[in-house]
Design an enzyme around this catalytic site. Structure first.
Site, PDB file in Angstrom:
ATOM      1  N   LYS A  11       1.007  -1.054   0.461  1.00 43.53           N
ATOM      2  CA  LYS A  11       0.259   0.073  -0.473  1.00 43.53           C
ATOM      3  C   LYS A  11       0.809   1.434   0.163  1.00 43.53           C
ATOM      4  O   LYS A  11       2.045   1.018   0.214  1.00 43.53           O
ATOM      5  CB  LYS A  11      -1.196  -0.038   1.274  1.00 43.53           C
ATOM      6  CG  LYS A  11      -2.265  -1.066   1.779  1.00 43.53           C
ATOM      7  CD  LYS A  11      -2.804  -0.616   2.236  1.00 43.53           C
ATOM      8  CE  LYS A  11      -4.341  -1.795   1.909  1.00 43.53           C
ATOM      9  NZ  LYS A  11      -5.128  -2.018   3.068  1.00 43.53           N
ATOM     10  N   TYR A  51     -12.494  -1.726  -3.561  1.00 42.24           N
ATOM     11  CA  TYR A  51     -13.246  -2.120  -2.525  1.00 42.24           C
ATOM     12  C   TYR A  51     -14.542  -1.729  -2.118  1.00 42.24           C
ATOM     13  O   TYR A  51     -14.689  -1.491  -1.194  1.00 42.24           O
ATOM     14  CB  TYR A  51     -12.512  -0.722  -1.064  1.00 42.24           C
ATOM     15  CG  TYR A  51     -10.870  -1.459  -0.954  1.00 42.24           C
ATOM     16  CD1 TYR A  51     -11.292  -2.067   0.057  1.00 42.24           C
ATOM     17  CD2 TYR A  51      -9.787  -0.334  -1.394  1.00 42.24           C
ATOM     18  CE1 TYR A  51      -9.702  -2.699   0.948  1.00 42.24           C
ATOM     19  CE2 TYR A  51      -8.676  -0.811  -1.156  1.00 42.24           C
ATOM     20  CZ  TYR A  51      -8.126  -1.668   0.075  1.00 42.24           C
ATOM     21  OH  TYR A  51      -7.158  -2.449   0.407  1.00 42.24           O
ATOM     22  N   ASN A 114      -2.137   0.565   6.923  1.00 39.10           N
ATOM     23  CA  ASN A 114      -1.467  -0.801   7.306  1.00 39.10           C
ATOM     24  C   ASN A 114      -0.829  -1.621   6.040  1.00 39.10           C
ATOM     25  O   ASN A 114      -0.396  -2.178   6.546  1.00 39.10           O
ATOM     26  CB  ASN A 114      -2.741  -1.584   8.167  1.00 39.10           C
ATOM     27  CG  ASN A 114      -3.621  -1.896   6.665  1.00 39.10           C
ATOM     28  OD1 ASN A 114      -3.715  -1.844   5.712  1.00 39.10           O
ATOM     29  ND2 ASN A 114      -4.839  -2.604   7.473  1.00 39.10           N
ATOM     30  N   HIS A 117      -2.278  -5.314   1.880  1.00 40.70           N
ATOM     31  CA  HIS A 117      -3.546  -6.388   1.375  1.00 40.70           C
ATOM     32  C   HIS A 117      -3.426  -6.741   0.949  1.00 40.70           C
ATOM     33  O   HIS A 117      -2.195  -8.298   0.724  1.00 40.70           O
ATOM     34  CB  HIS A 117      -4.780  -5.496   0.262  1.00 40.70           C
ATOM     35  CG  HIS A 117      -5.886  -6.021  -0.293  1.00 40.70           C
ATOM     36  ND1 HIS A 117      -7.170  -6.245   0.167  1.00 40.70           N
ATOM     37  CD2 HIS A 117      -5.824  -7.327  -1.232  1.00 40.70           C
ATOM     38  CE1 HIS A 117      -7.663  -7.638  -0.555  1.00 40.70           C
ATOM     39  NE2 HIS A 117      -7.410  -7.871  -1.409  1.00 40.70           N
ATOM     40  N   GLU A 128      -9.766 -11.206  -7.316  1.00 40.02           N
ATOM     41  CA  GLU A 128      -8.956  -9.298  -7.282  1.00 40.02           C
ATOM     42  C   GLU A 128      -7.560 -10.234  -8.170  1.00 40.02           C
ATOM     43  O   GLU A 128      -7.296  -9.230  -9.020  1.00 40.02           O
ATOM     44  CB  GLU A 128      -8.356 -10.153  -5.638  1.00 40.02           C
ATOM     45  CG  GLU A 128      -9.532  -8.975  -5.066  1.00 40.02           C
ATOM     46  CD  GLU A 128      -9.226  -9.771  -3.073  1.00 40.02           C
ATOM     47  OE1 GLU A 128      -7.835  -9.972  -2.585  1.00 40.02           O
ATOM     48  OE2 GLU A 128      -9.888  -8.671  -2.630  1.00 40.02           O
TER      49      GLU A 128
HETATM   50  P1  ADP Z   1      -7.856  -6.304   5.727  1.00 35.15           P
HETATM   51  O1  ADP Z   1      -7.442  -5.323   5.242  1.00 35.15           O
HETATM   52  O2  ADP Z   1      -6.994  -7.076   6.913  1.00 35.15           O
HETATM   53  O3  ADP Z   1      -9.166  -7.169   5.171  1.00 35.15           O
HETATM   54  P2  ADP Z   1     -11.113  -5.152   5.762  1.00 35.15           P
HETATM   55  O4  ADP Z   1     -10.987  -5.760   4.426  1.00 35.15           O
HETATM   56  O5  ADP Z   1     -11.784  -5.578   6.573  1.00 35.15           O
HETATM   57  O6  ADP Z   1      -9.162  -5.639   6.404  1.00 35.15           O
HETATM   58  O7  ADP Z   1     -10.729  -4.025   5.406  1.00 35.15           O
HETATM   59  C1  ADP Z   1     -10.162  -3.406   4.179  1.00 35.15           C
HETATM   60  C2  ADP Z   1      -9.066  -2.226   4.456  1.00 35.15           C
HETATM   61  O8  ADP Z   1      -9.634  -1.021   5.209  1.00 35.15           O
HETATM   62  C3  ADP Z   1      -8.023  -1.813   5.463  1.00 35.15           C
HETATM   63  O9  ADP Z   1      -7.037  -2.440   5.105  1.00 35.15           O
HETATM   64  C4  ADP Z   1      -7.982  -1.027   6.109  1.00 35.15           C
HETATM   65  O10 ADP Z   1      -6.867  -0.254   5.391  1.00 35.15           O
HETATM   66  C5  ADP Z   1      -9.176  -0.106   5.724  1.00 35.15           C
HETATM   67  N1  ADP Z   1     -10.062  -0.096   7.414  1.00 35.15           N
HETATM   68  C6  ADP Z   1      -9.984  -0.954   7.465  1.00 35.15           C
HETATM   69  N2  ADP Z   1     -11.363  -0.894   8.534  1.00 35.15           N
HETATM   70  C7  ADP Z   1     -10.732   0.350   9.377  1.00 35.15           C
HETATM   71  C8  ADP Z   1     -10.750   1.550  10.219  1.00 35.15           C
HETATM   72  N3  ADP Z   1     -11.564   1.492  11.407  1.00 35.15           N
HETATM   73  N4  ADP Z   1     -10.597   3.342   9.800  1.00 35.15           N
HETATM   74  C9  ADP Z   1     -10.034   2.575   8.573  1.00 35.15           C
HETATM   75  N5  ADP Z   1      -9.562   2.041   8.023  1.00 35.15           N
HETATM   76  C10 ADP Z   1     -10.110   0.663   7.693  1.00 35.15           C
HETATM   77 MG    MG Z   2     -10.467  -7.209   3.346  1.00 38.15          MG
END
Ligand code: ADP
Ligand code: MG
Length: 140
Positions: A11, A51, A114, A117, A128
């Site tokens: 990312k 997304y 974070n 992905h 994807e």
């Molecule tokens: P993951 O990436 O671990 O699969 P999710 O699919 O739940 O997590 O969420 C997609 C992405 O959205 C996350 O990796 C993060 O970048 C963002 N995200 C998720 N939850 C939050 C939150 N509470 N606040 C801000 N960004 C978030």
């Molecule tokens: Mg996810």
């Protein structure tokens, strides 16, 4: 155990800090092989489509803005149980909850920024991968 392919994104927070190599090393050390890779700048439309499942979440706008703020590296990873293995190597979404040694524990800045992905199922991995790569770009 089965040989699988999964989809990964390094990312914007990570490309910006020039830690793509450190992240790929974690993936490779964890038993995954990069079989396709390209550095791209995502368009808003592409990020919104990617997304779409999160479009009603409060963080959707912030997430899309973040994903188009800097280049990303999209990759196809191959290995035994690659989908679950990649999620293990990545760690929990929130870096405060991620296990020691995981990418997100070591590198993530916040729950939003974070660093990586990873597909959450084999079915989504296929969708994807096809969203970003054609067959000729994947060289196993
Ligand atoms: P993951 O990436 O671990 O699969 P999710 O699919 O739940 O997590 O969420 C997609 C992405 O959205 C996350 O990796 C993060 O970048 C963002 N995200 C998720 N939850 C939050 C939150 N509470 N606040 C801000 N960004 C978030
Ligand atoms: Mg996810």
């Amino acid at each position: 155990m089965a040989l699988q392919r999964t989809f990964s994104i390094i990312k914007p927070d990570a490309t910006k800090r020039n830690i793509t190599g450190a992240i790929i090393k974690k993936l490779e050390d964890g038993g995954l092989r990069v079989v396709a890779s390209k550095r791209i700048r995502m368009t808003r439309e592409k990020a919104e489509g990617f997304y779409a499942v999160h479009k009603d979440r409060p963080f959707f706008g912030e997430l899309v803005d973040f994903m188009i703020s800097e280049p990303v590296v999209v990759q196809v990873l191959e290995g035994e149980d690659a989908v679950a293995r990649n999620r293990e190597i990545m760690g929990a979404t929130n870096p405060d909850e991620a296990a020691d040694g995981t990418i997100r524990k070591e590198f993530a800045l916040s729950i939003g920024e974070n660093s990586v992905h990873g597909s959450d199922s084999l079915e989504n991995a296929k969708i994807e991968i096809e969203y970003f790569f054609n067959d000729k770009e994947i060289v196993g």
